[in-house]
Design a protein around this motif. Structure first.
Motif, short mmCIF file in Angstrom:
data_model
loop_
_atom_site.label_atom_id
_atom_site.label_comp_id
_atom_site.label_asym_id
_atom_site.label_seq_id
_atom_site.Cartn_x
_atom_site.Cartn_y
_atom_site.Cartn_z
N GLY A 99 -9.31 3.16 4.01
CA GLY A 99 -8.60 4.37 3.58
C GLY A 99 -9.56 5.48 3.22
N ASN A 159 0.01 8.37 -7.29
CA ASN A 159 1.17 8.53 -6.42
C ASN A 159 2.18 9.53 -6.99
OD1 ASN A 159 0.56 6.99 -4.21
ND2 ASN A 159 1.28 5.09 -5.14
N ASP A 183 -2.20 1.56 -1.01
CA ASP A 183 -3.12 0.70 -0.26
C ASP A 183 -4.21 1.51 0.44
OD1 ASP A 183 -1.93 -1.65 -1.06
OD2 ASP A 183 -0.69 -1.84 0.74
N VAL A 184 -3.88 2.68 0.95
CA VAL A 184 -4.90 3.53 1.57
C VAL A 184 -5.94 3.95 0.53
CG1 VAL A 184 -5.31 5.82 2.58
CG2 VAL A 184 -3.49 4.36 3.48
N GLY A 208 4.60 9.60 2.20
CA GLY A 208 4.73 8.26 2.76
C GLY A 208 5.23 7.27 1.73
N PRO A 209 5.47 6.06 2.17
CA PRO A 209 5.91 5.02 1.25
C PRO A 209 4.87 4.78 0.16
CG PRO A 209 6.18 4.32 3.54
CD PRO A 209 5.39 5.59 3.55
N ARG A 210 5.33 4.66 -1.06
CA ARG A 210 4.46 4.49 -2.23
C ARG A 210 3.41 3.39 -2.02
NH1 ARG A 210 5.83 6.81 -6.56
NH2 ARG A 210 5.06 6.23 -8.57
N ARG A 211 3.81 2.23 -1.54
CA ARG A 211 2.90 1.10 -1.36
C ARG A 211 1.83 1.43 -0.32
NH1 ARG A 211 0.97 -3.20 -4.19
NH2 ARG A 211 -0.59 -3.94 -2.77
N LYS A 212 2.20 2.09 0.75
CA LYS A 212 1.23 2.42 1.80
C LYS A 212 0.19 3.41 1.28
CE LYS A 212 0.70 3.65 6.56
NZ LYS A 212 1.31 3.78 7.86
N VAL A 213 0.63 4.44 0.55
CA VAL A 213 -0.31 5.41 -0.02
C VAL A 213 -1.26 4.70 -0.98
CG1 VAL A 213 -0.51 7.45 -1.49
CG2 VAL A 213 1.25 7.36 0.30
N ASP A 264 0.75 0.17 -7.34
CA ASP A 264 1.64 1.14 -6.68
C ASP A 264 1.67 2.51 -7.33
OD1 ASP A 264 2.31 -0.71 -4.73
OD2 ASP A 264 4.19 -1.27 -5.67
#
Length: 85
Positions: free
Chosen positions: A27, A83, A20-21, A13-18, A63
C-alpha cells in the motif's frame, strides 16, 4: 525541540480495504515510496535523496487508524492515517 509531521490522505472505498492499504508495504509503495517495509509493529521508509531511512513504530486501531511514530532517521514525530470517523 519537538517536531510533528502529520500526513493525511482522503480515500474512497470500503473501510477494511482502505485500512489494509495503509498498513501494508504494498500500500505504501503505491503512494509514497517504493523503498519501504511495513509490519503491524514496525516500518522502514527509504528515500533516494535522503541519507537516512525513516524508521517508525506502528500502532493500529482495527479498521480505523494506522499511527506511526518516528523512532529514527528524521526528526521525531507521528504520522497517522485514519478512515475519517
Amino acid at each position: 525541540m519537538e517536531y510533528r509531521i502529520s500526513l493525511a490522505i482522503r480515500a474512497e472505498g470500503p473501510r477494511r480495504k482502505v485500512f489494509d492499504v495503509l498498513r501494508t508495504t504494498q500500500g505504501h509503495q503505491a503512494f509514497w515510496t517504493t523503498d519501504c517495509e511495513l509490519t503491524d509493529v514496525h516500518g522502514r521508509f527509504g528515500f533516494r535523496e535522503a541519507p537516512l531511512d525513516l524508521n517508525v513504530t506502528v500502532s493500529l486501531v482495527e479498521d480505523e487508524l494506522v499511527s506511526m511514530t518516528v523512532t529514527s532517521g528524521f526528526p521525531d514525530g507521528t504520522v497517522q492515517h485514519g478512515n475519517g470517523r
